[in-house]
Design a protein around this motif. Structure first.
Motif, PDB file in Angstrom:
ATOM      1  N   ASN A   2      72.926  48.469 157.636  1.00 15.20           N
ATOM      2  CA  ASN A   2      73.141  48.965 158.993  1.00 15.20           C
ATOM      3  C   ASN A   2      72.333  48.174 160.013  1.00 15.20           C
ATOM      4  O   ASN A   2      72.795  47.954 161.131  1.00 15.20           O
ATOM      5  CB  ASN A   2      72.803  50.453 159.084  1.00 15.20           C
ATOM      6  CG  ASN A   2      73.873  51.309 158.442  1.00 15.20           C
ATOM      7  OD1 ASN A   2      75.017  50.885 158.315  1.00 15.20           O
ATOM      8  ND2 ASN A   2      73.497  52.502 158.025  1.00 15.20           N
ATOM      9  N   ASP A   3      71.125  47.765 159.627  1.00 16.38           N
ATOM     10  CA  ASP A   3      70.305  46.957 160.535  1.00 16.38           C
ATOM     11  C   ASP A   3      70.979  45.623 160.816  1.00 16.38           C
ATOM     12  O   ASP A   3      70.962  45.131 161.951  1.00 16.38           O
ATOM     13  CB  ASP A   3      68.918  46.708 159.942  1.00 16.38           C
ATOM     14  CG  ASP A   3      68.065  47.966 159.912  1.00 16.38           C
ATOM     15  OD1 ASP A   3      68.325  48.865 160.744  1.00 16.38           O
ATOM     16  OD2 ASP A   3      67.167  48.044 159.056  1.00 16.38           O
ATOM     17  N   PHE A   4      71.569  45.055 159.788  1.00 12.19           N
ATOM     18  CA  PHE A   4      72.263  43.778 159.976  1.00 12.19           C
ATOM     19  C   PHE A   4      73.450  43.943 160.928  1.00 12.19           C
ATOM     20  O   PHE A   4      73.655  43.137 161.835  1.00 12.19           O
ATOM     21  CB  PHE A   4      72.736  43.223 158.632  1.00 12.19           C
ATOM     22  CG  PHE A   4      73.601  41.996 158.771  1.00 12.19           C
ATOM     23  CD1 PHE A   4      73.049  40.784 159.141  1.00 12.19           C
ATOM     24  CD2 PHE A   4      74.969  42.068 158.540  1.00 12.19           C
ATOM     25  CE1 PHE A   4      73.845  39.659 159.277  1.00 12.19           C
ATOM     26  CE2 PHE A   4      75.765  40.942 158.666  1.00 12.19           C
ATOM     27  CZ  PHE A   4      75.201  39.737 159.042  1.00 12.19           C
ATOM     28  N   ALA A   6      73.945  46.331 163.157  1.00 12.62           N
ATOM     29  CA  ALA A   6      73.517  46.747 164.484  1.00 12.62           C
ATOM     30  C   ALA A   6      72.891  45.587 165.255  1.00 12.62           C
ATOM     31  O   ALA A   6      72.961  45.541 166.482  1.00 12.62           O
ATOM     32  CB  ALA A   6      72.520  47.890 164.379  1.00 12.62           C
ATOM     33  N   GLY A   8      69.871  44.718 166.047  1.00 11.34           N
ATOM     34  CA  GLY A   8      68.856  45.048 167.052  1.00 11.34           C
ATOM     35  C   GLY A   8      69.440  45.659 168.312  1.00 11.34           C
ATOM     36  O   GLY A   8      68.894  45.477 169.394  1.00 11.34           O
TER      37      GLY A   8
END
Length: 58
Positions: A2-4, A6, A8
């Protein structure tokens, strides 16, 4: 993962930019085919008209 996706907080912008890029790339790849078909159809029409004129005058 999910971080990838999103990225940042900029994920929506980044992924939409990728989508637009790939759509334009696909259109650029397909455009010459459409142009070729159009030109060939135009040439066929011109040849038919020329042949019809030559038969009518003969």
């Amino acid at each position: 993962m999910n971080d990838f996706l999103a990225m940042g907080g900029y994920g929506a912008y980044v992924w939409s930019a990728y989508a637009v890029f790939f759509v334009v790339l696909a259109l650029e790849a397909l455009a010459p085919r459409a142009t070729r078909r159009r030109v060939l159809a135009d040439l066929r029409g011109r040849l038919k008209r020329r042949d019809a004129r030559n038969e009518a005058s003969a």
